[in-house]
Design a protein around this motif. Structure first.
Motif, PDB file in Angstrom:
ATOM      1  N   PRO A   1       0.825  -1.219   0.000  1.00 40.17           N
ATOM      2  CA  PRO A   1       0.000   0.000   0.000  1.00 40.17           C
ATOM      3  C   PRO A   1       0.859   1.270   0.000  1.00 40.17           C
ATOM      4  O   PRO A   1       0.649   2.165   0.824  1.00 40.17           O
ATOM      5  CB  PRO A   1      -0.786  -0.135   1.305  1.00 40.17           C
ATOM      6  CG  PRO A   1       0.154  -0.865   2.222  1.00 40.17           C
ATOM      7  CD  PRO A   1       0.967  -1.809   1.358  1.00 40.17           C
ATOM      8  N   HIS A   2       1.830   1.345  -0.904  1.00 34.37           N
ATOM      9  CA  HIS A   2       2.785   2.471  -0.871  1.00 34.37           C
ATOM     10  C   HIS A   2       2.129   3.787  -1.290  1.00 34.37           C
ATOM     11  O   HIS A   2       1.064   3.801  -1.921  1.00 34.37           O
ATOM     12  CB  HIS A   2       3.995   2.165  -1.754  1.00 34.37           C
ATOM     13  CG  HIS A   2       3.702   2.239  -3.222  1.00 34.37           C
ATOM     14  ND1 HIS A   2       3.665   3.431  -3.916  1.00 34.37           N
ATOM     15  CD2 HIS A   2       3.425   1.283  -4.133  1.00 34.37           C
ATOM     16  CE1 HIS A   2       3.389   3.195  -5.177  1.00 34.37           C
ATOM     17  NE2 HIS A   2       3.231   1.892  -5.337  1.00 34.37           N
ATOM     18  N   VAL A   3       2.791   4.867  -0.914  1.00 32.70           N
ATOM     19  CA  VAL A   3       2.291   6.200  -1.259  1.00 32.70           C
ATOM     20  C   VAL A   3       3.286   6.926  -2.168  1.00 32.70           C
ATOM     21  O   VAL A   3       3.383   8.145  -2.151  1.00 32.70           O
ATOM     22  CB  VAL A   3       1.994   7.036   0.014  1.00 32.70           C
ATOM     23  CG1 VAL A   3       0.733   6.546   0.709  1.00 32.70           C
ATOM     24  CG2 VAL A   3       3.182   7.009   0.988  1.00 32.70           C
ATOM     25  N   GLY A   4       4.011   6.152  -2.975  1.00 34.19           N
ATOM     26  CA  GLY A   4       4.992   6.747  -3.884  1.00 34.19           C
ATOM     27  C   GLY A   4       4.365   7.711  -4.873  1.00 34.19           C
ATOM     28  O   GLY A   4       4.992   8.676  -5.322  1.00 34.19           O
ATOM     29  N   PHE A   5       3.095   7.470  -5.239  1.00 34.94           N
ATOM     30  CA  PHE A   5       2.386   8.387  -6.148  1.00 34.94           C
ATOM     31  C   PHE A   5       1.514   9.360  -5.360  1.00 34.94           C
ATOM     32  O   PHE A   5       0.659  10.038  -5.934  1.00 34.94           O
ATOM     33  CB  PHE A   5       1.502   7.598  -7.117  1.00 34.94           C
ATOM     34  CG  PHE A   5       2.268   6.773  -8.126  1.00 34.94           C
ATOM     35  CD1 PHE A   5       3.051   7.381  -9.099  1.00 34.94           C
ATOM     36  CD2 PHE A   5       2.204   5.380  -8.110  1.00 34.94           C
ATOM     37  CE1 PHE A   5       3.752   6.630 -10.040  1.00 34.94           C
ATOM     38  CE2 PHE A   5       2.907   4.612  -9.039  1.00 34.94           C
ATOM     39  CZ  PHE A   5       3.676   5.242 -10.007  1.00 34.94           C
ATOM     40  N   GLY A   6       1.719   9.434  -4.071  1.00 33.23           N
ATOM     41  CA  GLY A   6       0.924  10.319  -3.224  1.00 33.23           C
ATOM     42  C   GLY A   6      -0.067   9.508  -2.412  1.00 33.23           C
ATOM     43  O   GLY A   6      -0.392   8.374  -2.753  1.00 33.23           O
ATOM     44  N   GLY A   7      -0.521  10.116  -1.309  1.00 30.35           N
ATOM     45  CA  GLY A   7      -1.585   9.484  -0.535  1.00 30.35           C
ATOM     46  C   GLY A   7      -2.885   9.723  -1.280  1.00 30.35           C
ATOM     47  O   GLY A   7      -2.960  10.610  -2.131  1.00 30.35           O
ATOM     48  N   ALA A   8      -3.910   8.945  -0.983  1.00 32.25           N
ATOM     49  CA  ALA A   8      -5.177   9.167  -1.697  1.00 32.25           C
ATOM     50  C   ALA A   8      -5.645  10.581  -1.394  1.00 32.25           C
ATOM     51  O   ALA A   8      -5.613  11.018  -0.259  1.00 32.25           O
ATOM     52  CB  ALA A   8      -6.198   8.158  -1.211  1.00 32.25           C
ATOM     53  N   GLY A   9      -6.038  11.290  -2.409  1.00 26.65           N
ATOM     54  CA  GLY A   9      -6.471  12.676  -2.215  1.00 26.65           C
ATOM     55  C   GLY A   9      -6.543  13.348  -3.564  1.00 26.65           C
ATOM     56  O   GLY A   9      -6.198  12.720  -4.583  1.00 26.65           O
ATOM     57  N   PRO A  10      -6.951  14.597  -3.630  1.00 24.11           N
ATOM     58  CA  PRO A  10      -7.182  15.237  -4.929  1.00 24.11           C
ATOM     59  C   PRO A  10      -5.928  15.416  -5.776  1.00 24.11           C
ATOM     60  O   PRO A  10      -6.018  15.545  -6.989  1.00 24.11           O
ATOM     61  CB  PRO A  10      -7.765  16.601  -4.543  1.00 24.11           C
ATOM     62  CG  PRO A  10      -7.387  16.823  -3.122  1.00 24.11           C
ATOM     63  CD  PRO A  10      -7.282  15.459  -2.500  1.00 24.11           C
ATOM     64  N   HIS A  11      -4.744  15.389  -5.143  1.00 22.06           N
ATOM     65  CA  HIS A  11      -3.514  15.619  -5.916  1.00 22.06           C
ATOM     66  C   HIS A  11      -2.821  14.322  -6.303  1.00 22.06           C
ATOM     67  O   HIS A  11      -1.705  14.369  -6.835  1.00 22.06           O
ATOM     68  CB  HIS A  11      -2.550  16.508  -5.128  1.00 22.06           C
ATOM     69  CG  HIS A  11      -3.056  17.902  -4.959  1.00 22.06           C
ATOM     70  ND1 HIS A  11      -2.943  18.854  -5.951  1.00 22.06           N
ATOM     71  CD2 HIS A  11      -3.715  18.491  -3.945  1.00 22.06           C
ATOM     72  CE1 HIS A  11      -3.499  19.980  -5.538  1.00 22.06           C
ATOM     73  NE2 HIS A  11      -3.972  19.789  -4.323  1.00 22.06           N
ATOM     74  N   PHE A  12      -3.458  13.183  -6.050  1.00 23.28           N
ATOM     75  CA  PHE A  12      -2.835  11.895  -6.393  1.00 23.28           C
ATOM     76  C   PHE A  12      -2.287  11.967  -7.824  1.00 23.28           C
ATOM     77  O   PHE A  12      -2.933  12.515  -8.732  1.00 23.28           O
ATOM     78  CB  PHE A  12      -3.843  10.751  -6.277  1.00 23.28           C
ATOM     79  CG  PHE A  12      -3.213   9.408  -6.534  1.00 23.28           C
ATOM     80  CD1 PHE A  12      -2.507   8.762  -5.530  1.00 23.28           C
ATOM     81  CD2 PHE A  12      -3.292   8.815  -7.784  1.00 23.28           C
ATOM     82  CE1 PHE A  12      -1.895   7.530  -5.770  1.00 23.28           C
ATOM     83  CE2 PHE A  12      -2.675   7.582  -8.037  1.00 23.28           C
ATOM     84  CZ  PHE A  12      -1.983   6.943  -7.021  1.00 23.28           C
ATOM     85  N   CYS A  13      -1.106  11.430  -8.023  1.00 23.35           N
ATOM     86  CA  CYS A  13      -0.379  11.579  -9.294  1.00 23.35           C
ATOM     87  C   CYS A  13      -1.270  11.348 -10.522  1.00 23.35           C
ATOM     88  O   CYS A  13      -1.803  10.256 -10.718  1.00 23.35           O
ATOM     89  CB  CYS A  13       0.784  10.603  -9.317  1.00 23.35           C
ATOM     90  SG  CYS A  13       1.712  10.662 -10.852  1.00 23.35           S
ATOM     91  N   LEU A  14      -1.358  12.359 -11.348  1.00 20.57           N
ATOM     92  CA  LEU A  14      -2.158  12.264 -12.569  1.00 20.57           C
ATOM     93  C   LEU A  14      -1.526  11.283 -13.566  1.00 20.57           C
ATOM     94  O   LEU A  14      -2.214  10.711 -14.404  1.00 20.57           O
ATOM     95  CB  LEU A  14      -2.266  13.665 -13.193  1.00 20.57           C
ATOM     96  CG  LEU A  14      -3.065  13.826 -14.474  1.00 20.57           C
ATOM     97  CD1 LEU A  14      -4.530  13.487 -14.232  1.00 20.57           C
ATOM     98  CD2 LEU A  14      -2.940  15.257 -14.997  1.00 20.57           C
ATOM     99  N   GLY A  15      -0.207  11.129 -13.474  1.00 20.56           N
ATOM    100  CA  GLY A  15       0.499  10.294 -14.460  1.00 20.56           C
ATOM    101  C   GLY A  15       0.830   8.906 -13.950  1.00 20.56           C
ATOM    102  O   GLY A  15       1.653   8.211 -14.565  1.00 20.56           O
ATOM    103  N   ALA A  16       0.197   8.463 -12.850  1.00 26.54           N
ATOM    104  CA  ALA A  16       0.585   7.173 -12.257  1.00 26.54           C
ATOM    105  C   ALA A  16       0.432   6.015 -13.254  1.00 26.54           C
ATOM    106  O   ALA A  16       1.318   5.163 -13.370  1.00 26.54           O
ATOM    107  CB  ALA A  16      -0.231   6.906 -10.993  1.00 26.54           C
ATOM    108  N   HIS A  17      -0.677   6.001 -13.998  1.00 24.34           N
ATOM    109  CA  HIS A  17      -0.864   4.896 -14.958  1.00 24.34           C
ATOM    110  C   HIS A  17       0.196   4.945 -16.057  1.00 24.34           C
ATOM    111  O   HIS A  17       0.737   3.919 -16.463  1.00 24.34           O
ATOM    112  CB  HIS A  17      -2.253   4.958 -15.607  1.00 24.34           C
ATOM    113  CG  HIS A  17      -3.349   4.635 -14.645  1.00 24.34           C
ATOM    114  ND1 HIS A  17      -3.357   3.487 -13.897  1.00 24.34           N
ATOM    115  CD2 HIS A  17      -4.465   5.314 -14.293  1.00 24.34           C
ATOM    116  CE1 HIS A  17      -4.419   3.467 -13.123  1.00 24.34           C
ATOM    117  NE2 HIS A  17      -5.115   4.568 -13.344  1.00 24.34           N
TER     118      HIS A  17
END
Ligand code: HEM
Length: 428
Positions: A362-378
C-alpha cells in the motif's frame, strides 16, 4: 564492486537527524537515511525542523510526517492540509514564480478541480492506450541504441530517454527540443545540487530563467496548435472547450512545466533505482526473470515504493489541527514524507527489503489518496513496465558497475548517473 546502501544492517545512526541538512543528511547512504527515519517514526513521529538555506526567504520551519497513517490522513483532508498556500516545497514561492510554477499542484479546490478536469483529457484511458505503442517503440529503440556497446550510463542512455520522449510527444514538442527540455528540468528539480546550479545565490534566478524558457516554448506551441491542431494533448487543451472550459496560454505553460518536471524526473529516477536494485539483489532478478508476466506488476510497485522518487510534498494548515498526537497551528507547514511512510513497518513487512513480489504493497509513492494523487501514475507504471520488460528480455544480465551518483536534494530521490554493463548484443 557491488553497490551498497540498500540495507540498514550496517548503519550506526543513533542521534536526531537534521532533515534540513541537504549536503549531509540527504547525501548519506540510503541505509543511514532509512535508519534515521525508523528512529524518528519510533521516538518522534512528527518532528519539527528549521528550514534549510535554499536561496529563498527562510520561513518559520516545518513539521515532518514520517508515518503512513498520518500522511494518509493529511492527504485525505485537503480542506485542512492545503496545497494552495505558499508552495508544495518547504520554501514559499516568491510571487514572480507563480507565472511558471503556479500550476494545479499548488492549488486547492475549486481552482484545482477545474484545472484537473481540463488536463485530465490528456490522460484518458483511450489516450493512454494510444501511447502504449509509442512507449513500446521508444523502449525498443533505446535498447537498440545501446545493445552493441555492452555498457552505458543508464541514466542518460536508458532511464531519462523514455519519459522525456513520451511527455514531449504527448505535448507535441519536436525532437529537436528534447535536450533543451531535459536541461531545464534538471535545473528545476536539481537546483539544490551544485552540479546544476553552481552558485547558491543564483538559485532563484536560475529557476526563473528555466521556467521562462519552458513557458516560451509552450506558449509558441500553443499558439501554433490553435491554428494548426493535431491529435496531441496541447491541441486538445487549447482548442477543445468542454463545459465552457479551456486552458489560457499561461495555464498551458505552467501545466507543461509541471508535466515536464513531474513526469520526467520521477520516472527516470524510478527506472535508475530499479537497475541499481536488480544489481544488488540477484535473487530478486532471478525471481523476476523466471516469471516476467507474473512478477512485473508487483516489481514495478516495489521499485516505486523503495525508490520513492518524490521524497515529500508540503501542505499548509488552514486551521489548527492535531495529527499523530502533535498539536499544530493554522499556517504551519507540514511535509508529507512519502519516502519515510513507504518504509513504515506498521504497513510493510521487512520494509528495507526489496521484494519484487511484495503484496500487499500500500505504498504512497504516487501520493496518498487525495485530490492531488499523481495524474500520471498509470502512464509511469506503463513506461516502467515496458522498459523493464524490454531490458530483462534483451539484456537480462544488465548490472550496475558502481553505486548510483545521487542528486543532492531533499525533495527528489535522484540518480545523476549509473554506469551499467551487459553482454554486448544481448544474451538471449
Ligand atoms: C514513478 C513516477 C512518478 C512518481 C513517483 C510520481 C509521484 C507523484 C507524487 C508524489 C505526486 C503528488 C501527490 C500528492 O501531492 O498527493 C504527483 C503529482 C503529479 N504527477 Fe506524478 N509521479 C510520477 C510520474 C508522473 C508522470 C509520468 C506524470 C505525467 C506525465 C505525472 C504527473 C503528475 C501531475 C500532473 C501531478 C499533480 C497532480 C495534481 O496536483 O492534481 N507524474 N506525482
Amino acid at each position: 564492486m557491488a553497490p551498497t546502501g540498500t540495507s540498514t544492517e550496517d548503519s550506526t545512526w543513533t542521534g536526531r537527524p537534521d532533515l534540513s541538512d541537504i549536503p549531509n543528511f540527504w547525501t548519506a547512504p540510503i541505509a543511514e537515511r532509512a535508519a534515521a527515519f525508523a528512529a524518528l517514526r519510533e521516538r518522534e513521529p512528527v518532528p519539527f525542523y528549521e528550514e534549510p538555506e535554499s536561496g529563498f526567504t527562510r520561513g518559520p520551519g516545518f513539521w515532518a510526517l514520517t508515518r503512513l497513517d498520518d500522511l494518509t490522513e493529511a492527504s485525505r483532508t485537503p480542506s485542512v492540509f492545503t496545497s494552495g498556500k505558499g508552495a508544495t516545497n518547504v520554501a514559499d514561492m516568491p510571487p514572480e514564480f507563480l507565472e511558471f510554477y503556479g500550476s494545479m499542484i499548488n492549488m486547492d479546490d475549486p481552482r484545482h478541480a477545474r484545472l484537473r478536469r481540463i488536463v485530465s483529457r490528456g490522460f484518458t484511458p483511450k489516450r493512454l492506450a494510444g501511447l502504449t505503442e509509442e512507449v513500446q517503440r521508444t523502449a525498443r529503440t533505446i535498447v537498440d541504441d545501446v545493445i552493441d556497446a555492452g555498457g552505458c550510463d543508464a541514466v542518460t542512455a536508458i532511464s531519462a530517454r523514455l519519459p522525456l520522449k513520451i511527455v514531449c510527444d504527448m505535448m507535441g514538442v519536436p525532437a529537436s527540443r528534447y535536450e533543451f527540455v531535459f536541461d531545464r528540468s534538471n535545473i528545476i528539480l536539481g537546483a539544490s545540487d551544485p552540479e546544476y546550479v553552481p552558485d547558491a545565490d543564483n538559485i532563484v534566478a536560475a529557476l526563473l530563467q528555466a521556467g521562462h524558457e519552458l513557458a516560451e516554448l509552450m506558449r509558441d506551441l500553443g499558439r501554433h496548435r490553435i491554428e494548426n491542431p493535431t491529435d496531441d494533448v496541447t491541441s486538445a487543451l487549447v482548442n477543445a472547450e468542454v463545459d465552457g472550459e479551456r486552458l489560457t496560454p499561461d495555464e498551458l505553460a505552467s501545466f507543461f512545466i509541471l508535466l515536464v518536471v513531474a513526469g520526467n524526473e520521477t520516472t527516470r529516477n524510478a527506472i535508475s533505482w530499479g537497475l541499481h536494485l536488480l544489481t544488488e539483489h540477484p535473487e530478486q532478478r532471478a525471481v523476476w526473470l523466471a516469471d516476467l508476466d507474473g512478477v512485473t506488476p508487483t516489481a514495478v510497485e516495489e521499485i516505486v515504493r523503495w525508490a520513492s522518487p518524490v521524497i515529500y510534498m508540503r501542505r499548509t494548515l488552514a486551521t489548527d489541527a492535531v495529527l499523530g498526537g502533535q498539536q499544530m497551528r493554522e499556517g504551519d507547514k507540514v511535509a508529507l514524507y512519502y519516502w519515510a511512510a513507504n518504509r513504515d513497518p506498521a504497513h510493510f513487512r521487512d520494509p528495507d527489503a526489496f521484494d519484487v513480489r511484495r503484496s500487499p504493497n500500500p505504498h504512497v509513492g504516487f501520493g496518498g489518496a487525495g485530490p492531488h494523487f499523481c495524474l500520471g501514475a498509470h502512464l509511469a507504471r506503463r513506461e516502467m513496465t515496458v522498459m523493464f520488460r524490454e531490458l530483462l528480455t534483451r539484456v537480462p544480465d544488465i548490472a550496475a558497475t558502481a553505486p548510483p551518483r545521487r542528486l543532492q536534494s531533499m525533495f527528489i530521490n535522484g540518480v545523476k548517473s549509473l554506469p551499467v554493463t551487459f553482454t554486448p548484443g544481448g544474451s538471449r
